[in-house]
Design an enzyme around this catalytic site. Structure first.
Site, PDB file in Angstrom:
ATOM      1  N   ASP A   1      25.434  32.400   8.344  1.00 22.47           N
ATOM      2  CA  ASP A   1      26.671  31.968   7.704  1.00 22.47           C
ATOM      3  C   ASP A   1      26.427  30.791   6.766  1.00 22.47           C
ATOM      4  OD1 ASP A   1      29.367  32.158   7.256  1.00 22.47           O
ATOM      5  OD2 ASP A   1      29.929  30.916   8.966  1.00 22.47           O
TER       6      ASP A   1
ATOM      7  N   ASN B   1      34.102  41.772   6.271  1.00 20.67           N
ATOM      8  CA  ASN B   1      33.574  41.473   4.931  1.00 20.67           C
ATOM      9  C   ASN B   1      34.025  42.470   3.867  1.00 20.67           C
ATOM     10  OD1 ASN B   1      30.372  40.125   6.111  1.00 20.67           O
ATOM     11  ND2 ASN B   1      32.287  39.077   5.639  1.00 20.67           N
TER      12      ASN B   1
HETATM   13  C1  FPP Z   1      27.689  34.663   5.235  1.00 20.00           C
HETATM   14  O1  FPP Z   1      27.977  33.716   4.232  1.00 20.00           O
HETATM   15  C2  FPP Z   1      26.791  35.694   4.747  1.00 20.00           C
HETATM   16  C3  FPP Z   1      27.183  36.949   4.427  1.00 20.00           C
HETATM   17  C4  FPP Z   1      28.569  37.421   4.550  1.00 20.00           C
HETATM   18  C5  FPP Z   1      26.256  37.944   3.893  1.00 20.00           C
HETATM   19  C6  FPP Z   1      24.789  37.858   4.251  1.00 20.00           C
HETATM   20  C7  FPP Z   1      24.144  38.927   3.504  1.00 20.00           C
HETATM   21  C8  FPP Z   1      23.123  38.794   2.639  1.00 20.00           C
HETATM   22  C9  FPP Z   1      22.382  37.543   2.420  1.00 20.00           C
HETATM   23  C10 FPP Z   1      22.803  39.977   1.784  1.00 20.00           C
HETATM   24  C11 FPP Z   1      21.700  40.811   2.089  1.00 20.00           C
HETATM   25  C12 FPP Z   1      21.353  41.036   3.494  1.00 20.00           C
HETATM   26  C13 FPP Z   1      20.108  41.294   3.871  1.00 20.00           C
HETATM   27  C14 FPP Z   1      19.820  41.552   5.310  1.00 20.00           C
HETATM   28  C15 FPP Z   1      18.990  41.352   2.936  1.00 20.00           C
HETATM   29  P1  FPP Z   1      29.461  33.442   3.773  1.00 20.00           P
HETATM   30  O2  FPP Z   1      29.681  34.085   2.455  1.00 20.00           O
HETATM   31  O3  FPP Z   1      30.427  33.864   4.845  1.00 20.00           O
HETATM   32  O4  FPP Z   1      29.436  31.903   3.611  1.00 20.00           O
HETATM   33  P2  FPP Z   1      30.634  30.883   3.805  1.00 20.00           P
HETATM   34  O5  FPP Z   1      30.921  30.844   5.287  1.00 20.00           O
HETATM   35  O6  FPP Z   1      30.058  29.613   3.297  1.00 20.00           O
HETATM   36  O7  FPP Z   1      31.777  31.387   3.009  1.00 20.00           O
END
Ligand code: FPP
Length: 215
Positions: free
Chosen positions: A21, A69
């Site tokens: 996260d 998401n």
């Molecule tokens: C959380 O950050 C992260 C995600 C929702 C996506 C994670 C996915 C990737 C990095 C893409 C590719 C995946 C792989 C396995 C290569 P957030 O956007 O919720 O952050 P925030 O809490 O700061 O809003």
């Protein structure tokens, strides 16, 4: 493990589950678009997979995309899916070289044809690999996973294949996406939130929980 470096740790967990996260906030703090944060997130994924394999973790589960998401703006969903597809294409050989098997936890049927085909291809070629299993939780939600498992078991009871009095915890575990794998011993969540967010609710029953503010 305390402050001991994981490299020198005496006890390496068999199964580590991570909620990655904070990508969006990390980017916003730098006045960059959220996708910039997700791109940096992919670099962290590479590091985590490599380190886990190196220290002897047998199962690594990463929460890459939740059912929630899908509600994000279309450009962000599209960008995340493009990053995922690109990651799968570029990492396939590394997974094979390092004997890593890829599995998907989640509703694969909700992914686009392109992402699903790429994922299925990597899962197929890495199926014989056995040093570490990398589980990517994609379009994953724990409650719906449990409901789906119960639906299957109820259907088998109704069909007379199963006796409800014989239903036990193992029968439920066997219907989950993680079937055949041990439950995580360690759960890690980055980004500062101290919640499970519908991730592996059944499987994390006995896990140690570790939250870090690092984004
Ligand atoms: C959380 O950050 C992260 C995600 C929702 C996506 C994670 C996915 C990737 C990095 C893409 C590719 C995946 C792989 C396995 C290569 P957030 O956007 O919720 O952050 P925030 O809490 O700061 O809003």
């Amino acid at each position: 493990m305390g402050s001991e470096s994981i490299i020198g740790a005496r006890h390496i967990p068999d199964h580590v589950a991570i909620v990655m996260d904070g990508n969006g906030r990390w980017a916003e703090e730098r006045n960059r678009p959220r996708l910039y944060g997700h791109r940096a997130g992919v670099k962290s994924v590479r590091t985590v997979v490599e380190t886990a394999r190196e220290v002897g973790v047998k199962h690594l589960t990463l929460y890459a995309f939740s059912t929630e998401n899908w509600k994000r703006p279309a450009y962000e969903v599209k960008g995340l899916m493009a990053l995922l597809k690109n990651y799968l294409r570029t990492e396939q050989q590394t997974m094979l070289d390092n004997d890593i098997r890829l599995r998907c936890l989640g509703q694969m049927d909700r992914l686009s044809d392109g992402v699903r085909d790429t994922l299925a291809g990597v899962m197929e070629v890495t199926a014989p690999c056995s040093a570490m299993t990398l589980n990517l939780a994609l379009s994953y939600g724990s409650r719906s996973e449990i409901v789906e498992a119960l639906r299957t078991l109820a259907g088998r009871c109704a069909a007379g294949e199963l006796d409800p009095s014989g239903l036990d915890e193992q029968a439920v575990s066997d219907q989950l996406y993680t079937t055949g794998q041990p439950d995580p011993d360690l759960f890690i969540r980055t980004g500062g939130e101290r919640r499970l967010s519908n991730f592996l609710l059944w499987q994390l029953s006995y896990a140690e929980l570790y939250f870090t503010d690092i984004k």
